[in-house]
Enzyme design. Structure first.
Site, PDB file in Angstrom:
ATOM      1  CG  ASP A 110      -0.169  -0.090   2.578  1.00 47.22           C
ATOM      2  OD1 ASP A 110       1.061  -0.149   2.458  1.00 47.22           O
ATOM      3  OD2 ASP A 110      -0.651  -0.011   3.510  1.00 47.22           O
ATOM      4  CE  LYS A 161       1.382   1.176  12.590  1.00 52.22           C
ATOM      5  NZ  LYS A 161       1.058  -0.310  12.322  1.00 52.22           N
TER       6      LYS A 161
END
Ligand code: GDD
Ligand code: MG
Length: 365
Positions: A110, A161
């Site tokens: 992506d 993250k």
């Protein structure tokens, strides 16, 4: 022979309902499925064999490339159960043919990026690296893998993250494009789910492996959220981002079978799919309008995706919206930003408003 792996097994949950029936890499941006843009970029970089690491809706990838006749061999490594990003890389690695020291390109499925893949490969060879990561800088790194490096570009740590402000030690992030020495990729455990970001990279760095970053400020975007998805598509159309599959920069990409009324404005890199009908005085800005969609007179569509065979009524306003397929939005609705409308939903005329007059109450008091 240069080989590559593309990771395409994720469920694309942040792009629902578009990904209910279509895996994220098969969604159309700027007139082609996203994975075709990536494949074209890999071919430009000299890749001759690509392995798709599939899981979610895996069969659709083989369908997409059934008639592919270009000079590229495509293999499919299907995971019955998702193996995580690391497990997927190892599993796809079984289908590679290169020797133990050969460099293997790995892409997240992506990433829209202007990086020169040949330059990443060269950097990998120059450093005799085990793994080379393409890195980029972003204003808000919290949704990504943080990758601080030293002056020589050696990766100091990998933190996926970060949860706290203290953990945000750099704005330099993993751009989802790697070169692996094949033997390193083969050494990922094969008997369970493994995250390349949470396990493989941190361990390689901790063990003193030769892990290097290649930092660039080329165009870069992860298309995993609705707004990033529409912006990425618009950037390809307007020429801010490039792909071998997209023609010269344009204000919009309109399918030859679509009907656009002469008083409508389609701007900002929007795309309009086959058989779509765009009515008088409609404004479509920085948006993706799917095949067979109808936009009635005066509708305003801004930074939104309207999936195939849906209809938006006259005077309705959509901002940063995602509308699933076969949905009906009646006239004069004003939808709050960031709404997602389920496939097949039916909103009556004047059913949702942010301002002005709502429809009269239908019950007798
Ligand atoms: N085959 C397979 N199997 N593919 C998977 C699996 C799996 O179990 N899980 C995820 N993928 C694929 C997804 O389809 C996608 O192409 C890629 O792996 C990355 O997954 P995302 O869900 O898009 O991850 P992200 O965007 O949150 O984070 C990743 O990308 C960032 C850059 O955009 C990480 O690699 C971050 O470190 C990175 O900064
Ligand atoms: Mg992503």
């Amino acid at each position: 022979m240069q080989e590559a792996i593309i990771l395409v097994g994720g469920k694309g949950t942040r792009l629902r309902p578009l990904t209910n029936h279509t895996p994220k890499p098969l969604l159309e941006v700027a007139g082609s499925s996203f994975i075709r843009h990536q494949v074209a970029k890999l071919m430009d970089a000299g890749v001759e064999h690509v392995v798709f690491a599939t899981s979610y809706l895996a069969a659709l990838f083989e369908e997409e490339f059934r008639d592919f006749t270009q000079d590229l061999e495509i293999s499919y490594a299907v995971e019955e159960v998702p193996l995580g990003t690391g497990g997927a890389i190892r599993n796809a690695g079984r289908l590679l043919r290169a020797g133990a020291d050969a460099p293997v390109l790995v892409l997240n499925g992506d990433i829209l990026s202007g990086v020169d893949l040949r330059a990443v490969l060269r950097r990998h060879e120059d450093r005799e690296a085990d793994v080379t990561l393409h890195l980029t800088r972003v204003p808000d790194p919290r949704a990504f893998g943080l990758v601080p490096t030293d002056e020589a570009g050696r990766v100091l740590s990998f933190l996926e993250k970060p949860k706290t402000p203290q953990e945000c030690v750099t704005d330099q992030i993993n751009a989802g494009c790697y070169v692996f020495r094949r033997s390193v990729l083969d050494a990922v455990p094969g008997d369970r789910e493994v995250s390349v970001e949470q396990e493989t990279f941190p361990r390689l760095v901790a063990r003193g492996g030769r892990v290097f970053g290649h930092t660039t400020d080329d165009y870069w975007r992860d298309l995993g959220t609705p707004l990033a998805f529409v912006h990425g598509s618009a950037d390809l159309v307007t020429g801010r981002a490039t792909s071998p599959l997209v023609g010269p920069p344009a204000e919009a990409l309109i399918h030859p079978t679509a009907e656009v009324h002469p008083t409508a404005r389609v701007t900002g890199g929007s795309t309009v799919g086959a058989r779509a009908v765009i009515g008088p005085r409609v404004v479509v800005d920085r948006s993706i309008i799917g095949a067979g969609v109808t936009l009635a007179e005066g509708a305003l569509i801004h930074e939104s995706v309207v999936d195939h065979d849906s209809a938006i009524g006259s005077g309705s306003v959509l901002r940063e919206a995602v509308v699933g397929c076969h949905a009906r939005v009646g006239a004069e609705n004003e939808l709050p930003a960031q709404l997602r409308l389920a496939c097949g939903i039916d909103i009556p005329a004047r059913g949702v408003r942010l301002s002005g007059t709502a429809a009269a109450c239908p019950t007798i008091h």
